[in-house]
Enzyme design. Structure first.
Site, PDB file in Angstrom:
ATOM      1  N   PRO A 166       0.805  -1.210   0.000  1.00 19.75           N
ATOM      2  CA  PRO A 166       0.000   0.000   0.000  1.00 19.75           C
ATOM      3  C   PRO A 166       0.848   1.274   0.000  1.00 19.75           C
ATOM      4  CG  PRO A 166      -0.110  -1.084   2.141  1.00 19.75           C
ATOM      5  CD  PRO A 166       0.690  -1.965   1.247  1.00 19.75           C
ATOM      6  N   ARG A 173      -2.487   3.943 -17.110  1.00 20.45           N
ATOM      7  CA  ARG A 173      -3.041   2.995 -16.132  1.00 20.45           C
ATOM      8  C   ARG A 173      -2.705   1.550 -16.515  1.00 20.45           C
ATOM      9  NH1 ARG A 173      -8.910   4.491 -18.040  1.00 20.45           N
ATOM     10  NH2 ARG A 173      -9.245   2.982 -19.710  1.00 20.45           N
ATOM     11  N   ASP A 174      -3.243   0.640 -15.745  1.00 21.62           N
ATOM     12  CA  ASP A 174      -2.967  -0.776 -16.021  1.00 21.62           C
ATOM     13  C   ASP A 174      -3.858  -1.255 -17.168  1.00 21.62           C
ATOM     14  OD1 ASP A 174      -5.365  -0.628 -14.761  1.00 21.62           O
ATOM     15  OD2 ASP A 174      -4.992  -2.219 -13.302  1.00 21.62           O
ATOM     16  N   GLU A 175      -3.661  -0.647 -18.335  1.00 24.44           N
ATOM     17  CA  GLU A 175      -4.442  -1.057 -19.499  1.00 24.44           C
ATOM     18  C   GLU A 175      -3.536  -1.066 -20.741  1.00 24.44           C
ATOM     19  OE1 GLU A 175      -8.413   0.149 -19.440  1.00 24.44           O
ATOM     20  OE2 GLU A 175      -8.823  -1.440 -20.873  1.00 24.44           O
ATOM     21  N   TRP A 200     -15.727  -2.778 -32.193  1.00 26.50           N
ATOM     22  CA  TRP A 200     -14.339  -3.103 -31.871  1.00 26.50           C
ATOM     23  C   TRP A 200     -13.871  -4.196 -32.844  1.00 26.50           C
ATOM     24  CZ3 TRP A 200     -17.297  -0.342 -28.819  1.00 26.50           C
ATOM     25  CH2 TRP A 200     -16.720   0.613 -27.998  1.00 26.50           C
ATOM     26  N   GLU A 252     -10.158  10.730 -21.848  1.00 24.92           N
ATOM     27  CA  GLU A 252     -11.037   9.584 -22.094  1.00 24.92           C
ATOM     28  C   GLU A 252     -12.515   9.929 -21.916  1.00 24.92           C
ATOM     29  OE1 GLU A 252     -10.419   6.380 -19.330  1.00 24.92           O
ATOM     30  OE2 GLU A 252     -11.381   4.935 -20.674  1.00 24.92           O
TER      31      GLU A 252
END
Ligand code: BGC
Length: 920
Positions: free
Chosen positions: A163, A511-513, A570, A772
């Protein structure tokens, strides 16, 4: 004296005779020679690579009527005009792009030197172009002698995800347990001088290669992202100048990359856990047989200073653990371990087909401030993808931590809640050797702000530099206008593209994308192609799209795939992008190569439809403003779109039966859409702006009904106080559809808005990239309480295309800008706009000014193309070029009057048109 005159006369006579014998040379000249869209590529996969060039010329109406290509196996032969591999002879053709090599068979490693000359409109030939070259890659698996090697010491480091100090809202779905990066090395002796040498190298993971202490090439994140189970790319480098007679060292660092590191929110090891390296040095020696040096069990390995390197989490470098000198000869590796060899990797190896990720630009911070005692924040003034280079002068063992964010919270701490599971921090442990300059190389961050802690002295702006990193794609476009706001939006679009064209077209860099979301990629492709040369980039990515396709015909939503569910709009990128590729680059390869895959997707759509209404799931109109368009509307609209494009592609490829079949289906879908999804009063089901936009843009209703839909669209926008409610799918269609249906003013109005929701609202609230969501942040309300809030997401930026094609007016009439359209549509109070676009056939420019009632338009049209020029006046005598009435000149072909414009046709050249504005 007496002989002087006759001697002079003789000399003049000889000179005249000789000059008459020498044929005149045309100044229509081929330049910028490309092979498979690359400049002098060193490893080509294609058996018949495609060649292309641009043309330069002075004057107007210049055209190529024929060409001759020579391809030789040596530079010497080519210099003698001998094309031992291919001499095309004089080919009567005006084509300059995607011309397939038609010479003798090209086997692995063959070097090809080539040049071209052209004949102009008067059948006068040019000089030969300068020499370009390409080499064939290793085409057969048997060309590889190298073994896959790795270092699998089961040494789990203690750096697990915790953390603190990474906290601040970062949430992970998966555990994170990084490993240090394997360092691998091998020394070898060369007894002779080196004539030439190449290395072919690849990895599972990403690699950095050094020869005799020097980093090889400028590339990062090689060998790039693929579905590593299906194919693995290798890179090739000419290392002739790096090797020397005597002892040499080859050294490689491996890192997790996409293969084993965190990708999207899937955690680590999506493709595999064990990093592997495969490298083959092929060395031509003076007076001796060539030798091949390979990765094999004789290499040595250890861990070093790189304690962790993860693309999302960041890098940790403990400089105290640097094995000093390990990249050079004479290093004692006796304590290093043996590597493991593995033979279980079966995916085919292919030469990397695109342009690699590189360091592109450096930026200095616009401000550095201390936010808490000993904690500094550097504001780079621009949101971008890359990393920070930092100068450190601390004691041995002191730890410097760099954290990255796109924005600051109100209390000046980093806004990291939108990073989700991406830790986005780098750590450096000092060796205490004076000034240490460091930057990472196996990670990247999306950021504008860097927080630096651990400095004992105040951090200065000199100490930190932002390194902008992305695929090294040449910039092809520019745009500017009299509206500062539109210029800012344009700039933001360009920066979001730079931040996300990172080996694949990713959705976001922070980010985690960071994944190749296909819906985003298809709506943005045209904008992307105006901004940058994306030909080889999309060529590579379409392989990823095809590799990801499922057995039942489904295209995925993300490519390379990571187990994300499918959805229309998509998946339809699998059909739309090959079509656009042809449209932009006059390249039919993608459509023929993927034709079967595309028809399987069409079959899948058909199988999942009833009465031609599609029931395929979708992600919806992503990030709309409380205005969800029903799935059936989106999916049926895209079903029609893909079917129609499929019919067109079948037509281009000469598959007439298929073209007929898909045209019939497309008509049926249109009928069903308008019967079932549009009610009697012309409301599209769901009554969203996006629904109307799709119905209009994808031609889903009869012509007679169109005006009613346009009215509904306009009143919905009006009802919202002149505001949009569209997500990424609708936004893409918004401005063109309004402009093409008589509402240019409204299109400009929406583009120039600065209140929520609009691009201008983002700019007013400090955006330096496209965001976004419309409601991601405002100075008034702060950040939205959502973790889906990328501040660097190009999808809404798909309006860039409209800036080039409508504000400045650069379009193509048919594929590949052979026939250009210059049709600027002034509006929105703009007094000036200019765009340039370096198309596949050369540079186009359209620059207009509005002065009171006079309109002037400067146009550059590349050689060997023609253009239709739309002048905003229908009074012929007011239209002049360089001061002369065009009606009196034979140079301009009058084509027609449109309601407010006069259309004229011109050949290549530079023109300055003027007219009264709007005169009828
Ligand atoms: C991505 C989008 C993408 C979407 C699909 C998101 O997480 O960031 O850009 O198109 O998922 O709905």
């Amino acid at each position: 004296m007496r002989f002087r005159f006759p001697v002079l006369a003789l000399l003049i006579f000889i000179a005249v005779v000789f000059s008459r014998c020498e044929s005149p040379v045309s100044d229509l000249h081929p330049t910028n020679l490309r092979c498979e869209y690359l400049e002098d590529p060193i490893a080509i996969n294609e058996a018949a690579p495609r060649l292309g060039w641009e043309l330069e010329a002075s004057g107007r109406n210049r055209a190529q009527t024929a060409y001759q290509v020579l391809v030789a196996s040596t530079a010497e032969l080519l210099a003698k005009d001998l094309g031992d591999l291919w001499n095309s002879g004089k080919v009567t053709s005006d084509e300059t792009v995607n011309l397939s090599y038609r010479g003798g068979e090209l086997t692995s490693r063959v070097s090809c030197f080539w040049k071209v000359r052209v004949w102009d409109q008067n059948n006068v030939s040019s000089d030969w172009s300068s020499v370009a070259q390409w080499s064939m890659g290793l085409l057969d698996s048997t060309d590889w002698q190298a073994k896959w090697i790795g270092y699998d010491a089961a040494l789990y480091d203690t750096i697990a995800f915790g953390p603190q100090p990474w906290g601040n809202g970062i949430t992970r779905k998966t555990e994170y347990r990084p490993l240090p990066c394997p360092y691998l090395r091998k020394e070898f002796k060369l007894n002779e001088n080196i004539e030439s040498a190449k290395v072919y190298i690849t990895a599972l993971g990403i690699y950095e290669l050094h020869i005799n202490g020097e980093r090889v090439g400028k590339d990062y994140f090689t060998p790039g992202w693929t579905d590593y189970n299906k194919r693995i790319y290798y890179n090739a480098y000419d290392i002739s100048s790096l090797l020397r007679q005597g002892e040499n060292t080859i050294a490689v660092i491996l890192a997790d990359g996409w293969y084993a590191g965190n990708i999207a929110d899937r955690g680590q090891h999506y493709y595999g856990k064990h990093l592997r390296l495969k490298a083959q040095l092929e060395i031509q020696r003076e007076g001796n047989e060539p030798i091949v040096l390979i990765t094999d069990g004789s290499w040595k390995a250890a861990f070093g200073a790189l304690r962790e390197a993860d693309m999302q989490a960041g890098e940790t470098y403990d400089a105290r653990l640097e094995p000093i000198g390990w990249r050079n000869i004479g290093f004692d590796d006796s304590q290093w371990s043996d590597v493991v060899e593995s033979d279980s990797i079966t995916a085919p190896l292919e030469a990397y087909p695109s342009k690699t990720v590189q360091k592109i630009e450096e930026i200095k911070p616009i401000a550095v401030y201390e936010t808490r005692p000993g904690v500094y924040v550097a504001d780079m003034g621009q949101n971008f993808a890359g990393w920070a280079n930092i100068s450190i002068n601390e004691k041995r063992g002191d730890t410097i931590t760099l954290r990255f964010a796109e924005k600051l919270e109100a209390d000046s701490s980093l806004y990291t809640r939108n990073l989700r599971g991406a830790r986005a921090s780098d750590t450096y442990v000092s060796k205490g050797d004076g000034v240490e300059v460091w930057e990472p190389r196996f990670t990247y961050h999306g950021f504008q702000y860097v927080e630096i802690s651990g400095f004992s002295k105040p951090l200065s702006e000199e100490d930190i530099t932002g390194i902008v990193v992305h695929s090294n794609l040449e910039r092809t476009g520019s745009f500017s206008s009299s509206s500062e706001l539109i210029n800012e939006i344009y700039k933001n679009i360009f920066w979001s593209q730079r931040s996300n064209y990172f080996d694949v077209p990713t959705d976001c860099p922070q980010r985690d994308e960071r994944a190749g979301w296909m819906g985003d990629a298809q709506v943005f492709m045209r904008t992307a192609s105006y901004n940058m040369d994306v030909a080889s980039f999309y060529k590579k990515w379409l392989v990823d799209v095809s590799d990801a396709q499922k057995d039942d015909g489904r295209f995925t939503s993300v490519a390379p795939n990571m187990g994300v569910r499918y959805g229309t709009a998509w998946g339809d990128a699998g059909v739309i992008c090959p079509w656009l590729f042809h449209d932009i680059y006059n390249d039919t390869n993608a459509m023929s190569k993927y034709y079967h895959g595309m028809s399987r997707w069409l079959q899948f759509l058909e199988d999942n439809s009833e009465n031609n209404l599609s029931s395929v799931i979708t992600f919806g109109d992503w990030q709309n403003v409380n205005s969800e368009t029903p799935t059936e509307v989106i999916s049926t609209a895209y079903f029609k779109r893909s079917t129609e494009l499929m019919a067109k592609m079948a037509g281009v490829l000469g598959r007439e039966t298929d073209a007929k079949k898909y045209n019939t289906l497309s008509d049926k879908i249109r009928e069903s859409f308008s019967e079932k999804l549009v009610n009697d009063s012309g409301h599209v089901q769901g009554r969203t702006q996006t629904g109307y936009l799709m119905a209009l843009a994808f031609d889903l209703v009869p012509d007679s009904v169109r005006p009613i839909l346009v009215d509904h669209l306009i009143s919905d926008i009006a009802k919202r106080d002149t505001a949009i409610s569209t997500g990424i799918l609708g936004t893409h269609l918004l401005l063109p559809t309004l402009a093409e249906n008589g509402h240019l003013d409204l299109a400009y109005k929406l583009l120039l808005k600065t209140d929520f929701p609009s691009w201008g609202h983002h700019v007013e609230n400090g955006a330096t990239t496209i965001w976004e969501r419309w409601d991601g942040y405002s100075d008034e309300k702060g950040f939205i309480e959502e973790d889906i809030n990328s501040l660097n997401h190009y999808a809404y930026g798909s309006i860039g295309e409209w800036m080039y094609s409508t504000i400045a007016g650069i379009q193509s009439d048919g594929p590949g800008f052979k026939h250009i359209v210059i049709h600027p549509k002034p509006g929105g109070g703009l007094t000036q706009a200019e765009a340039t676009y370096k198309s596949i056939r050369g540079s186009i420019r359209s620059s207009w000014k509005l002065n009171e009632d006079t309109f002037s338009l400067d146009v550059n049209i590349p050689p060997n193309t023609t253009a239709l020029i739309y002048m905003p006046s229908t009074v012929m005598h007011t239209i002049k070029e360089s001061g002369q009435m065009i009606s009196t000149s034979k140079e301009f072909e009058f084509k027609r009057f449109d309601s407010t414009t006069t259309v004229i046709k011109v050949g290549s050249g530079n023109y300055r048109f003027t007219s009264d504005f709007g005169a009828r």
